[in-house]
Design an enzyme around this catalytic site. Structure first.
Site, PDB file in Angstrom:
ATOM      1  N   SER A   1      -1.486  12.798   1.990  1.00  0.00           N
ATOM      2  CA  SER A   1      -2.318  12.926   0.795  1.00  0.00           C
ATOM      3  C   SER A   1      -3.803  12.733   1.102  1.00  0.00           C
ATOM      4  O   SER A   1      -4.653  13.083   0.285  1.00  0.00           O
ATOM      5  CB  SER A   1      -1.882  11.916  -0.267  1.00  0.00           C
TER       6      SER A   1
ATOM      7  N   CYS B   1       2.988  11.489  -7.667  1.00  0.00           N
ATOM      8  CA  CYS B   1       1.587  11.791  -7.380  1.00  0.00           C
ATOM      9  C   CYS B   1       1.272  13.281  -7.606  1.00  0.00           C
ATOM     10  O   CYS B   1       1.185  13.716  -8.738  1.00  0.00           O
ATOM     11  CB  CYS B   1       1.237  11.343  -5.963  1.00  0.00           C
ATOM     12  N   LEU B   2       1.097  14.078  -6.554  1.00  0.00           N
ATOM     13  CA  LEU B   2       0.818  15.501  -6.738  1.00  0.00           C
ATOM     14  C   LEU B   2       1.970  16.175  -7.471  1.00  0.00           C
ATOM     15  O   LEU B   2       1.755  17.053  -8.315  1.00  0.00           O
ATOM     16  CB  LEU B   2       0.571  16.169  -5.380  1.00  0.00           C
TER      17      LEU B   2
ATOM     18  N   GLN C   1       1.567  15.635 -11.118  1.00  0.00           N
ATOM     19  CA  GLN C   1       0.549  16.520 -11.682  1.00  0.00           C
ATOM     20  C   GLN C   1       1.084  17.948 -11.837  1.00  0.00           C
ATOM     21  O   GLN C   1       0.773  18.632 -12.827  1.00  0.00           O
ATOM     22  CB  GLN C   1      -0.690  16.495 -10.785  1.00  0.00           C
TER      23      GLN C   1
ATOM     24  N   GLY D   1      -6.955  11.467  -6.337  1.00  0.00           N
ATOM     25  CA  GLY D   1      -8.284  11.779  -6.830  1.00  0.00           C
ATOM     26  C   GLY D   1      -8.259  12.683  -8.040  1.00  0.00           C
ATOM     27  O   GLY D   1      -9.310  13.047  -8.573  1.00  0.00           O
TER      28      GLY D   1
ATOM     29  N   HIS E   1       2.706   5.220  -6.052  1.00  0.00           N
ATOM     30  CA  HIS E   1       3.634   5.365  -4.922  1.00  0.00           C
ATOM     31  C   HIS E   1       4.657   4.231  -4.878  1.00  0.00           C
ATOM     32  O   HIS E   1       4.416   3.197  -4.254  1.00  0.00           O
ATOM     33  CB  HIS E   1       2.858   5.428  -3.611  1.00  0.00           C
TER      34      HIS E   1
ATOM     35  N   GLU F   1       7.259   4.055  -3.151  1.00  0.00           N
ATOM     36  CA  GLU F   1       7.829   3.903  -1.814  1.00  0.00           C
ATOM     37  C   GLU F   1       6.950   3.058  -0.892  1.00  0.00           C
ATOM     38  O   GLU F   1       7.397   2.630   0.168  1.00  0.00           O
ATOM     39  CB  GLU F   1       8.053   5.277  -1.175  1.00  0.00           C
TER      40      GLU F   1
END
Length: 369
Positions: free
Chosen positions: A51, A257-258, A261, A301, A343, A345
């Site tokens: 990332s 995360c991504l 999104q 971000g 996250h 993990e």
């Protein structure tokens, strides 16, 4: 001392601001969006996290390298950051079971690092002025040369980077006789995510970022996973299509995360680039469903538009970031789907969020009944 007379080095921000430091001994020039991580430990995990691809990392912990490196503490097989800026670089390390020094590790991967920088001043500047592109140089290039080169570096906003870190070919993780089969879309997946799924009796097939839904479905999985990764989620049209097709078929879906999104974008909920992202291992999050707080690891971000999410009839917010109220988690009301911006993990001491993997398995169990 061997490194008493190290070469001068420079950090140039895109707005023309200059910070001075010293080279740790690897000559070169590196470009990327400058960002900072507030974690006091876990630097090797940070440096190898996909990332962070395309970013110059500023470490707020004043000592980097003091416990060396360990072969089991990587999130990818290569360093993913573009370069490192730190205050004190430790050429010696003191951990008995370390497999080597950070200096040797950087030399192996040819990573440019500058130290002896006033990182407190630098981080304060970034916090006040926002994330921006930067260049670090240890090879004597002039300011004018660096400014010209920096102008050619693309802005992170609108930049697709998943293709730079995703696997080229599918691969398997775990026991093929495990109870559950998971199809994971690799947008920059971390090794520890796969470890967490595997230890929960899952056999995972990891697919490239540009795979089609039919490829993932052909594995006949019990559940689907959309991974973390670098860059702007908006250009990932293929991943968004996959998310839509998974949910059209009422199959269990989990995103981190991504991936979180991408699920939002697949349902018409926009994302935006943050003034400064969240990067650290002690970010406070409120679980609105359980009414409990969590200490989490974060690295992003971009974020999901909170107002649009609140107005969407099929979604509800499950987690909020307590520092700024941004969306930290969501789930669908009518589908077997949830996701988080942080996250679970990472487990940097706290294990507050590891239950999310258990929830994913429970969702799979429910779908099979």
């Amino acid at each position: 001392m061997k490194y008493a007379n190290r070469k001068k080095a420079i950090l140039l921000l895109s707005d023309g601001t200059i910070f001075h430091g010293k080279s740790i001994g690897i000559e070169g020039t590196a470009f990327g969006e400058v960002c900072f991580n507030t974690g006091m430990t876990g630097y090797q995990e940070i440096f190898t996290d996909p990332s962070y691809y395309g970013q110059i990392m500023v470490a707020t912990n004043p000592h980097i390298g003091n416990y060396g490196v360990h072969e089991n503490e990587i999130e990818a097989d290569e360093i993913k950051i573009s370069g490192l800026v730190c205050k004190n670089f430790s050429f010696n390390y003191s951990r008995p079971d370390a497999s080597g020094s950070l200096e040797d590790y950087f030399t192996k991967h040819n990573l440019v690092c500058i130290s002896d920088v006033d990182t407190r001043a630098l981080v304060s500047y970034i916090r006040d002025n926002g994330a921006m592109n930067a260049v670090i140089s240890t090879d004597g290039k002039s300011i004018d040369e660096l400014k010209a080169m920096l102008k050619e570096v693309p802005d992170m906003n609108g930049l697709e980077l998943a293709s730079k870190v995703s696997t080229k070919e599918p691969y398997f993780v775990g026991d093929e006789n495990a109870t559950y089969k998971i199809a994971a879309l690799d947008l920059g997946i971390k090794k520890n995510i796969l470890r967490n799924l595997a230890k929960r009796d899952c056999y995972i097939k990891v697919f490239p970022y540009n795979a089609a839904y039919e490829d993932l479905a052909g594995f006949n999985p019990d559940g689907f996973f959309l991974s973390n990764g670098p860059g702007d989620p908006d250009p990932l049209v293929g991943a968004q299509k996959i998310a839509s097709q998974i949910l059209e078929n009422n199959q269990p879906l989990f995103g981190i995360c991504l991936g979180h999104q991408v699920i939002a974008l697949a349902h018409g909920i926009s994302t935006y680039k943050m003034f400064n992202g969240h990067r650290g291992i002690n970010h406070p999050v409120m679980n609105l469903i359980a009414g409990k707080g969590e200490i989490t690891s974060q690295n992003h971000g971009f974020a999901v538009n909170k107002e649009e999410l609140e107005q969407h009839p099929d979604f509800e917010i499950t987690h909020l970031h307590l520092n700024d109220g941004t969306v930290a988690g969501m789930r669908m009301k009518n589908k077997n789907c949830f996701s988080v911006q942080y996250h679970p993990e990472a487990s940097p001491g706290p294990h507050d969020a590891s239950y999310l993997f258990d929830e994913f398995i429970e969702n799979i169990k429910k779908s099979k009944n």
